[in-house]
Design a protein around this motif. Structure first.
Motif, PDB file in Angstrom:
ATOM      1  N   LEU A 358       0.846  -1.109   0.029  1.00  6.72           N
ATOM      2  CA  LEU A 358      -0.097   0.046  -0.067  1.00  6.72           C
ATOM      3  C   LEU A 358       0.864   1.214  -0.041  1.00  6.72           C
ATOM      4  O   LEU A 358       1.757   1.411   0.864  1.00  6.72           O
ATOM      5  N   LYS A 359       0.779   1.899  -1.011  1.00  3.61           N
ATOM      6  CA  LYS A 359       1.267   3.274  -1.190  1.00  3.61           C
ATOM      7  C   LYS A 359       0.540   4.445  -1.002  1.00  3.61           C
ATOM      8  O   LYS A 359      -0.888   4.392  -1.208  1.00  3.61           O
ATOM      9  N   MET A 360       1.032   5.643  -0.680  1.00  2.00           N
ATOM     10  CA  MET A 360       0.020   6.561  -0.409  1.00  2.00           C
ATOM     11  C   MET A 360       0.883   7.949  -0.762  1.00  2.00           C
ATOM     12  O   MET A 360       2.103   8.073  -0.498  1.00  2.00           O
ATOM     13  N   SER A 361       0.005   8.942  -1.420  1.00  2.00           N
ATOM     14  CA  SER A 361       0.482  10.257  -1.955  1.00  2.00           C
ATOM     15  C   SER A 361      -0.401  11.327  -1.369  1.00  2.00           C
ATOM     16  O   SER A 361      -1.557  11.163  -1.462  1.00  2.00           O
ATOM     17  N   ILE A 362       0.288  12.371  -0.592  1.00  2.48           N
ATOM     18  CA  ILE A 362      -0.695  13.283  -0.093  1.00  2.48           C
ATOM     19  C   ILE A 362      -0.061  14.745  -0.684  1.00  2.48           C
ATOM     20  O   ILE A 362       1.177  14.952  -0.998  1.00  2.48           O
ATOM     21  N   GLU A 363      -1.138  15.668  -0.844  1.00  4.55           N
ATOM     22  CA  GLU A 363      -0.864  16.829  -1.205  1.00  4.55           C
ATOM     23  C   GLU A 363      -1.683  17.823  -0.503  1.00  4.55           C
ATOM     24  O   GLU A 363      -2.720  17.664  -0.250  1.00  4.55           O
ATOM     25  N   ALA A 364      -1.040  18.918  -0.460  1.00  3.23           N
ATOM     26  CA  ALA A 364      -1.621  20.023   0.299  1.00  3.23           C
ATOM     27  C   ALA A 364      -1.267  21.403  -0.511  1.00  3.23           C
ATOM     28  O   ALA A 364      -0.289  21.973  -0.287  1.00  3.23           O
ATOM     29  N   PRO A 365      -1.762  21.583  -1.648  1.00  6.83           N
ATOM     30  CA  PRO A 365      -1.553  22.709  -2.688  1.00  6.83           C
ATOM     31  C   PRO A 365      -1.690  24.088  -2.291  1.00  6.83           C
ATOM     32  O   PRO A 365      -2.492  24.288  -1.406  1.00  6.83           O
ATOM     33  N   SER A 366      -0.930  24.992  -2.801  1.00  6.48           N
ATOM     34  CA  SER A 366      -1.389  26.518  -2.507  1.00  6.48           C
ATOM     35  C   SER A 366      -0.844  27.038  -3.896  1.00  6.48           C
ATOM     36  O   SER A 366       0.040  26.838  -4.460  1.00  6.48           O
TER      37      SER A 366
END
Length: 710
Positions: A358-366
């Motif tokens: 299980l792989k996870m990618s997280i983004e918090a753009p601005s």
């Protein structure tokens, strides 16, 4: 963050963790022998900036090696569990009540990853790939409310969730004072859910268990999960820390009308679109979001399936600079002693990928500060924006007016109470769903349904009505009204001429003369009715009649008992409680000119009349008062001296007074007399006397005593 057991949380951080996967599809369970891989895309934003009020769909892409027929819109629920093979209770480092696996080892509890519904599919060789979306996809339908408005946002939210079969948890908190003033026409149910969420400082998403949730944001929010340096592969800081100090809410996009609270430049301003917003709502948003900060980041990490989009997480980054190799003064250093800096951010976009692991990618753009301050539009964007701003679009509402291909121009209130349809075949004004004013093409006539009201104006031609009521001022220079002219009230000016006819309702005239026959079967005249001469036939009914001389045969206060009456036919005045209970005054006794006053009670008559010159007669079974007073045959009383009855000095009044005094001084029966003194008739007390039979008695005197009168 979805709740899991301490054991599950601990084993998720182990490098030797092994996942088991299954999926329930349309009620049939498929395990990892059928599931090739899957990917779940969750997001709370659609663009490259933090936002509230979003209702973004979560997407599942799953590959299956199967020959089964998967139905359209089939429900798909993927699950993950940790394999505990080779792990037993004697290896556990947890209290027994916290370990959720069998004694001999086995899979942990199954964690759901969301509820999805099949949207499309494709097949490559023997592998089917299904694209699925969560249940918010069913909210992409027009919202036509059945609530009375104004309505609370909570009531609107509940109506939509009930209609869609949604359940929501305790995270959904809606301010009970927030209202929607009119029925929200032209919006989908998903849009309305988002507007309600943004007013309450939240975004909407479907949770792992299929319930609808709010993600509420706060400047004081602390991380619910910490990702250590050994948990992620890379973490890229996209822009400097983003902080919001000002909130601007657009409630009218056509005219660019906004409410705002707080202060700050474009880089520190949060923009929200909500047609139902008020200044009070914006003030509350600013109070909760003022000072909200997060680090814009893109991160690839180990998969932690309990994390939900919107969660606040903490992570640490080795900045590579420590105090021992610093080249700047210590007072200017803003880093820890070991060079490890701890940050806070939000999971605004998250992707889970399962391919054995299980792989996870997280983004918090601005956006960068420059992008926030200076929005550069290309030539094509400028033209598109100009068209959006200036062009009238099909199906779009402009102050309630919409142009469609099927009906032409439509003007409709948001609550659907009224509508106008104009095209080459129809010109109709609607009240709700009923026609009120329209042009009827077959008859070539304009038709009205309901009340026709005009402040002023002249109707030319023939004004004809089968029935109806005219309210207000009906004015005509000349003319004849045919049919029934009915008015609830009002004033007629000019010449009102009628050969025949009946006026129903209120006929009011400030001045004027009615010529011809004025006939009314019934009705009430208000105002001033003036007539030079004439006769009224039929019935005249009025609450109040003021006049000079009124002449008539019978005048009475009511048509049935009780009433008072003046009867010129019978020549009497009277007051009647019933036929046998009355008082009557007449100048005639029967047919003779003889004054009489009569009382009747239940058929028993008392009559006062002038019997003959010189005396007066009272008859009650022939009781007479005359110059002499006596009773004849026990029926007649004669009074000889009339003056003794009339005068007040030395006469009957004085005699009666004297008699009264004598009666008052008379002894009353049963009343005791006054006390008399005691006496012994000359025999001393204690004297012993002998009786005739030889016995003895002792004598005592009588004490004070009284006697009862008879």
């Amino acid at each position: 963050m979805y709740p899991i057991s301490p054991l599950y949380a601990d084993y998720l951080r182990r490098k030797d963790r092994e996942f088991l996967v299954k999926a329930n599809i349309a009620g049939i369970e498929y395990d990892n022998r059928v599931i090739v891989d899957f990917e779940i895309d969750n997001s709370l934003v659609l663009g490259d900036e933090f936002a509230i009020g979003t209702t973004t769909l979560s997407k599942l892409t799953i590959k299956l090696r199967t020959n089964d027929i998967i139905p359209s819109s089939a429900k798909v629920v993927p699950y993950l569990a940790l394999s505990m093979t080779g792990v037993s209770w004697d290896d556990a480092e947890f209290a027994w009540q916290d370990a959720d696996f069998p004694w001999s080892g086995g899979p942990s509890s199954w964690l759901p990853l969301g509820e999805f519904y099949v949207d499309s599919r494709s097949k490559v060789n023997d592998v089917w790939e299904f694209t699925c979306y969560d249940k918010l996809v069913f909210a992409d339908a027009a919202y036509i409310s059945s609530l009375p408005y104004p309505a609370t946002m909570k009531a609107v939210w509940d109506e939509i969730c009930t209609r869609l079969g949604y359940t929501y948890d305790s995270s959904v908190v809606i301010n009970p004072a927030y209202q929607i003033q009119a029925g929200p026409a032209g919006y989908s149910m998903r849009q309305i859910l988002g507007y309600i969420a943004s007013a309450n400082n939240a975004s909407v998403f479907a949770g792992k268990d299929g319930t609808i949730k709010f993600k509420r944001f706060s400047a004081a929010e602390t991380p619910v999960f910490n990702i250590t340096g050994s948990d992620y592969i890379r973490a890229v800081q996209i822009n400097p820390i983003k902080t919001y100090t000002r909130v601007v809410v657009t409630y009218n996009t056509e005219d660019g009308l906004t409410y705002e609270a707080g202060s700050g430049d474009e880089n520190h301003t949060l923009y929200v679109e909500n047609p139902f917003a008020t200044q009070a709502m914006v003030n509350n948003l600013h109070a909760q979001l003022n000072g909200l900060s997060y680090l814009p980041v893109a991160m690839d990490a180990m998969g932690f399936p309990q994390l939900e989009h919107g969660d606040c997480i903490g992570f640490s980054v080795d900045e590579g600079l420590t105090w021992e190799n610093a080249t700047i003064p210590w007072q200017d250093m803003d880093i820890p002693w070991d060079g490890i800096v701890h940050y806070k951010t939000f999971i605004l976009h998250k992707v889970y990928s399962f391919k054995g692991g299980l792989k996870m990618s997280i983004e918090a753009p601005s956006k960068s500060e420059q992008q926030s301050e200076f929005v550069v539009e290309g030539t094509l964007s400028q033209q598109v924006n100009k068209i959006n701003r200036d062009a009238v679009k099909q199906g779009r509402s402009y102050y309630g007016a919409t142009i469609t291909r099927t009906e032409g121009l439509i003007v409709e209130r948001e609550d659907h109470a009224s509508k106008v349809v104009l095209n080459s075949d129809e010109m109709t004004f609607y009240k709700g769903s009923d026609k009120a004013i329209w042009f009827d093409l077959p008859s070539n006539r304009y038709k009205f349904k309901g009340t026709l009201e005009a402040a002023d104006g002249v109707f030319s031609g023939s004004l004809s009505a089968a029935t109806g009521t005219f309210a207000g001022s009906l004015s005509a220079a000349t003319g004849t009204f045919a049919g029934n002219l009915s008015a609830a009230g009002g004033t007629f000016t000019g010449a009102l001429s009628a050969a025949t006819g009946t006026f129903a309702g209120s006929l009011s005239a400030a001045t004027g003369t009615f010529s011809g026959n004025l006939s009314a079967a019934g009705g009430t005249f208000t105002g001033t009715l003036v007539a030079a001469n004439g006769s009224f036939s039929g019935t005249i009914t009025a609450a109040t009649i003021n006049g000079g001389t009124i002449t008539g045969a019978v005048i009475r206060t009511a048509s049935s008992y009780p009433y008072s009456i003046m009867d010129t036919t019978g020549n009497y005045f009277g007051a009647y409680a019933s036929a046998n209970n009355y008082i009557k005054v007449s100048p005639f006794y029967f047919s003779s000119p003889r004054p009489v006053l009569s009382f009747t009670n239940g058929g028993f008559d008392v009559t006062f009349d002038h019997f003959a010159p010189g005396y007066f007669k009272i008859s009650a079974l022939e009781l007479h008062l005359d110059a002499n007073v006596f009773i004849t045959d026990n029926q007649t009383l004669w009074v000889n001296d009339w003056s003794r009855i009339i005068t007040n000095s030395g006469n009957l009044e004085t005699e009666l007074t004297n008699i009264g005094y004598q009666i008052m001084s008379k002894a009353s029966a049963g009343v005791s007399t006054g006390q008399s003194g005691g006496h012994n008739h000359g025999i001393p007390d204690g004297t012993v006397l002998r009786t005739a039979d030889g016995g003895t008695v002792t004598y005592f005197s009588a004490p004070n005593h009284s006697h009862a009168q008879v």
